[in-house]
Enzyme design. Sequence first.
Site, PDB file in Angstrom:
ATOM      1  N   ARG A  33       0.652  -6.414   7.802  1.00  0.00           N
ATOM      2  CA  ARG A  33       0.711  -7.756   8.374  1.00  0.00           C
ATOM      3  C   ARG A  33       2.077  -7.916   9.030  1.00  0.00           C
ATOM      4  O   ARG A  33       3.101  -7.499   8.458  1.00  0.00           O
ATOM      5  CB  ARG A  33       0.532  -8.831   7.298  1.00  0.00           C
ATOM      6  CG  ARG A  33      -0.901  -9.002   6.797  1.00  0.00           C
ATOM      7  CD  ARG A  33      -1.812  -9.604   7.881  1.00  0.00           C
ATOM      8  NE  ARG A  33      -3.156  -9.873   7.414  1.00  0.00           N
ATOM      9  CZ  ARG A  33      -4.187  -9.033   7.589  1.00  0.00           C
ATOM     10  NH1 ARG A  33      -4.034  -7.884   8.209  1.00  0.00           N
ATOM     11  NH2 ARG A  33      -5.390  -9.373   7.165  1.00  0.00           N
ATOM     12  N   HIS A  64      -3.378  -5.442  16.999  1.00  0.00           N
ATOM     13  CA  HIS A  64      -4.093  -5.565  15.718  1.00  0.00           C
ATOM     14  C   HIS A  64      -5.506  -4.955  15.819  1.00  0.00           C
ATOM     15  O   HIS A  64      -6.512  -5.648  15.660  1.00  0.00           O
ATOM     16  CB  HIS A  64      -4.164  -7.038  15.270  1.00  0.00           C
ATOM     17  CG  HIS A  64      -4.367  -7.189  13.780  1.00  0.00           C
ATOM     18  ND1 HIS A  64      -3.881  -8.240  13.059  1.00  0.00           N
ATOM     19  CD2 HIS A  64      -5.026  -6.405  12.887  1.00  0.00           C
ATOM     20  CE1 HIS A  64      -4.223  -8.113  11.781  1.00  0.00           C
ATOM     21  NE2 HIS A  64      -4.932  -7.001  11.654  1.00  0.00           N
ATOM     22  N   GLU A 108       0.946 -13.559  15.961  1.00  0.00           N
ATOM     23  CA  GLU A 108      -0.080 -12.825  16.716  1.00  0.00           C
ATOM     24  C   GLU A 108      -0.845 -13.822  17.569  1.00  0.00           C
ATOM     25  O   GLU A 108      -1.294 -14.835  17.042  1.00  0.00           O
ATOM     26  CB  GLU A 108      -1.039 -12.109  15.767  1.00  0.00           C
ATOM     27  CG  GLU A 108      -0.369 -10.920  15.115  1.00  0.00           C
ATOM     28  CD  GLU A 108      -1.308 -10.031  14.327  1.00  0.00           C
ATOM     29  OE1 GLU A 108      -2.540 -10.240  14.390  1.00  0.00           O
ATOM     30  OE2 GLU A 108      -0.811  -9.134  13.648  1.00  0.00           O
TER      31      GLU A 108
HETATM   32  C1  DGY Z   1      -8.058  -6.883   7.775  1.00  0.00           C
HETATM   33  O1  DGY Z   1      -9.271  -6.678   7.612  1.00  0.00           O
HETATM   34  O2  DGY Z   1      -7.376  -7.533   6.996  1.00  0.00           O
HETATM   35  C2  DGY Z   1      -7.408  -6.228   8.969  1.00  0.00           C
HETATM   36  O3  DGY Z   1      -6.127  -6.639   9.194  1.00  0.00           O
HETATM   37  C3  DGY Z   1      -8.244  -6.440  10.222  1.00  0.00           C
HETATM   38  O4  DGY Z   1      -9.277  -5.595  10.160  1.00  0.00           O
END
Ligand code: DGY
Length: 330
Positions: free
Chosen positions: A242, A290, A271
Amino acid sequence: MSKPRLFVTRIIPPKGLDMVQALSADYDIEVWQDPLPPAHDVLIEKVKGLTGLLCLLTDQIDANLMDASGPQLKVISQMAVGFDNIDIPAATARRIPIGHTPGVLTDATADFAWALLMAAARRVVEGDKFTRAGQWQTWGPIDFLGPDVSGATLGIVGFGRIGQAVARRAQGFDMRVLYFDPKRQSEAEQACHAEYADLDTVLREADFLSIHTVLSKETYHYFDDAKLKLMKPSAVLINTARGPVVDPAALYRALSTGTIAYAALDVTEPEPINMDDPLLTLDNIIIAPHIASASFTARNKMATMAAANLIAGLKGERLPNCVNPQVYEA
Ligand code: DGY
């Protein structure tokens, strides 16, 4: 009498969407058609009187939204493994089960962490830009040199499913793997040929550092100036977890002053990244939008898993993958 309502906050891969649409005899189903997520105030309007919500990590699911929805809300199913966008204690207090999609995106995400690692080490993105700009004039004996991957030390912070999958892939490159996790994972470390070390040691010794920690109050800006300064000047930092786990201002300082050599990010803060973010002025960083879980298989499985969680919740059954099973305790 009107049917109970379901809301899906974006078009999701067809297998999952079909499972939701198959409920149309019993539910009024709305799927948000815009490629951008609904604004928070719009989402709050949409959830009023709602029975089931299928959402994404781009939706902020807070206590206000849960209260705006009302007590008939039976389930919130998120198509992601991470759930830092959802106020879990608020959901648990209201006895709303929250679904998520663990496991099915592990390989895709680990593969992508490796794609970033290799691309950063071997300067693939810089090379591509150079070619397209018409600058490729000859084979250059000292051009685009980068660190060796084979035989290097890979540091992993966060040794859950994805961190372990990244470690397993390192065997093919004869790497030494060091990991740090607040909970030592003795069985997994043997299976992955990884050594446990304290965080400072991992930071000091890693040639490549791959981050796999969840985002929480404790991990917000966890990788700050002090931690980055422990790393080797030749080190490459990879973040597929993240964005806010890394302090972006500290990362900019580290990359622009040679504290570390390179970074490759799939996640940013915020983001999408602001177009005036100084990180975008640097050549020694790769920033992807992402997309680590964006393989056909992973995204289809995430969608079907999210639909299965939604359907179970609507039936009043235990969600197959529930973040807050405390809601089922008496
Ligand atoms: C999640 O699933 O948490 C990822 O960051 C996106 O697929």
